[in-house]
Design a protein around this motif. Structure first.
Motif, mmCIF file in Angstrom:
data_model
loop_
_atom_site.group_PDB
_atom_site.id
_atom_site.type_symbol
_atom_site.label_atom_id
_atom_site.label_comp_id
_atom_site.label_asym_id
_atom_site.label_seq_id
_atom_site.Cartn_x
_atom_site.Cartn_y
_atom_site.Cartn_z
ATOM 1 N N ASP A 193 -93.116 55.829 6.810
ATOM 2 C CA ASP A 193 -93.883 54.793 7.507
ATOM 3 C C ASP A 193 -94.139 55.133 8.974
ATOM 4 O OD1 ASP A 193 -91.326 54.475 8.476
ATOM 5 O OD2 ASP A 193 -91.068 52.413 7.778
ATOM 6 N N ASN A 194 -93.738 56.339 9.378
ATOM 7 C CA ASN A 194 -94.010 56.828 10.734
ATOM 8 C C ASN A 194 -93.611 55.809 11.807
ATOM 9 O OD1 ASN A 194 -95.231 59.407 9.967
ATOM 10 N ND2 ASN A 194 -96.856 58.135 9.092
ATOM 11 N N ASP A 195 -92.365 55.355 11.676
ATOM 12 C CA ASP A 195 -91.827 54.430 12.666
ATOM 13 C C ASP A 195 -90.838 55.119 13.600
ATOM 14 O OD1 ASP A 195 -89.744 54.858 10.913
ATOM 15 O OD2 ASP A 195 -89.329 52.731 10.539
ATOM 16 N N GLY A 196 -90.767 56.443 13.483
ATOM 17 C CA GLY A 196 -89.854 57.199 14.329
ATOM 18 C C GLY A 196 -88.448 57.278 13.781
ATOM 19 N N ILE A 197 -88.220 56.661 12.617
ATOM 20 C CA ILE A 197 -86.900 56.692 11.981
ATOM 21 C C ILE A 197 -87.016 57.505 10.693
ATOM 22 C CG2 ILE A 197 -84.998 55.347 11.024
ATOM 23 C CD1 ILE A 197 -86.035 52.939 12.586
ATOM 24 N N PRO A 198 -86.360 58.656 10.617
ATOM 25 C CA PRO A 198 -86.437 59.456 9.390
ATOM 26 C C PRO A 198 -86.026 58.631 8.172
ATOM 27 C CG PRO A 198 -85.360 60.699 11.135
ATOM 28 C CD PRO A 198 -85.497 59.289 11.634
ATOM 29 N N ASP A 199 -86.657 58.912 7.041
ATOM 30 C CA ASP A 199 -86.424 58.106 5.842
ATOM 31 C C ASP A 199 -84.953 58.000 5.466
ATOM 32 O OD1 ASP A 199 -89.131 57.624 5.581
ATOM 33 O OD2 ASP A 199 -89.455 59.310 4.229
ATOM 34 N N ASN A 200 -84.190 59.074 5.685
ATOM 35 C CA ASN A 200 -82.791 59.024 5.271
ATOM 36 C C ASN A 200 -81.970 58.066 6.122
ATOM 37 O OD1 ASN A 200 -82.900 60.933 7.528
ATOM 38 N ND2 ASN A 200 -80.795 61.443 7.016
ATOM 39 N N MET A 201 -82.523 57.651 7.279
ATOM 40 C CA MET A 201 -81.828 56.704 8.154
ATOM 41 C C MET A 201 -82.509 55.334 8.170
ATOM 42 S SD MET A 201 -81.195 59.314 11.364
ATOM 43 C CE MET A 201 -80.328 58.066 12.324
ATOM 44 N N ASP A 202 -83.633 55.218 7.463
ATOM 45 C CA ASP A 202 -84.455 54.010 7.494
ATOM 46 C C ASP A 202 -84.153 53.150 6.270
ATOM 47 O OD1 ASP A 202 -86.433 52.110 7.825
ATOM 48 O OD2 ASP A 202 -88.001 53.564 8.306
ATOM 49 N N ASP A 203 -83.774 51.894 6.497
ATOM 50 C CA ASP A 203 -83.469 50.992 5.381
ATOM 51 C C ASP A 203 -84.725 50.470 4.695
ATOM 52 O OD1 ASP A 203 -80.726 51.213 5.784
ATOM 53 O OD2 ASP A 203 -80.673 49.532 7.202
ATOM 54 N N ASP A 204 -85.871 50.702 5.324
ATOM 55 C CA ASP A 204 -87.147 50.238 4.766
ATOM 56 C C ASP A 204 -88.171 51.353 4.969
ATOM 57 O OD1 ASP A 204 -89.348 48.864 3.861
ATOM 58 O OD2 ASP A 204 -89.480 47.518 5.595
ATOM 59 N N ASP A 205 -88.147 52.347 4.095
ATOM 60 C CA ASP A 205 -88.936 53.565 4.293
ATOM 61 C C ASP A 205 -90.430 53.309 4.399
ATOM 62 O OD1 ASP A 205 -86.629 55.013 4.234
ATOM 63 O OD2 ASP A 205 -86.931 55.863 2.238
ATOM 64 N N ASP A 206 -90.930 52.311 3.674
ATOM 65 C CA ASP A 206 -92.372 52.100 3.688
ATOM 66 C C ASP A 206 -92.806 50.963 4.610
ATOM 67 O OD1 ASP A 206 -91.442 49.992 2.198
ATOM 68 O OD2 ASP A 206 -92.531 50.504 0.367
ATOM 69 N N GLY A 207 -91.848 50.385 5.355
ATOM 70 C CA GLY A 207 -92.179 49.403 6.381
ATOM 71 C C GLY A 207 -92.828 48.135 5.867
#
Length: 221
Positions: free
Chosen positions: A193-207
């Protein structure tokens, strides 16, 4: 591979020839006598451990003995990506879509990309041999659907297409090349989702406001 020439009839490389009678008992194509005379100065993966003492010559996390004896034609002690292409002729050893000669990272934060990352698929400064999640998809390698060393180990968006062939590893509609070269910190090869948080650290990958635990990580419909 560990040279065990003192182990009697032990067959170190699993080729059916006891070490006492095997001219190349680690099956690396280098005669034992040459390795001993050179004190086995060859270090294939550059990890500081010479091959004759290294149980994982290509730093892929698989013991050399297992790669020699597992019957899988794709696993090889000198093929880090286990893609059937030996490292010495593989332009992209870790299957991350970045040519080896361009695969460097700034792991110490000094502003210089001086760390060789040609054996670090997800470029997180952890070599694949010690990284429990090589493709940063938040699925441990051992839990990937085809096992720790199957194709999904290097398939971030789990679309069945290895990242080395996938031009959009995180399935966000932006090419990996663009995300690597656009100069914008928010876009990332492994940040759906290009929120600056890599997917492996993002609880909501697709925002979309729905936690990944409650949906498919890349559900963009």
């Amino acid at each position: 591979m560990d040279n065990q020439r003192d182990n009697g009839n032990f067959d170190n490389d699993g080729d059916g020839i006891p070490d006492d009678f095997d001219w190349d008992n680690d099956n690396d194509g280098i005669p034992n006598t040459q390795e001993e005379s050179l004190q086995s100065s060859i270090d294939h993966d550059g990890d500081g451990v010479e091959d004759w003492l290294d149980d994982d010559d290509d730093n892929d996390g698989i013991d050399d003995r297992e790669e020699v004896s597992d019957g899988n034609p794709l696993t090889c002690i000198y093929d880090h990506g286990n893609d059937g292409v030996r490292d010495d002729i593989d332009f992209d050893i870790d299957n991350d879509g970045i040519d080896n000669w361009n695969d460097f990272l700034d792991c110490d934060g000094d502003g210089d990309e001086d760390e060789v990352a040609s054996r670090d698929h997800d470029n997180d400064c952890l070599d694949d041999a010690v990284d429990p999640d090589d493709d940063n998809d938040d699925i441990l390698d051992v839990d990937e659907s085809d096992g720790a060393f199957g194709i999904y180990r290097y398939d971030h968006d789990n679309d069945g297409l290895s990242d080395s062939y996938d031009t959009d590893d995180d399935n966000d509609g932006l090419s990996d090349w663009f995300e690597q070269n656009d100069g914008w910190d928010m876009t990332g090869q492994f940040d759906h989702d290009n929120d600056g948080i890599p997917d492996n650290m993002d609880d909501d990958d697709d925002g979309d406001g729905i936690p990944d635990a409650n949906e498919n990580d890349f559900d963009i419909t």
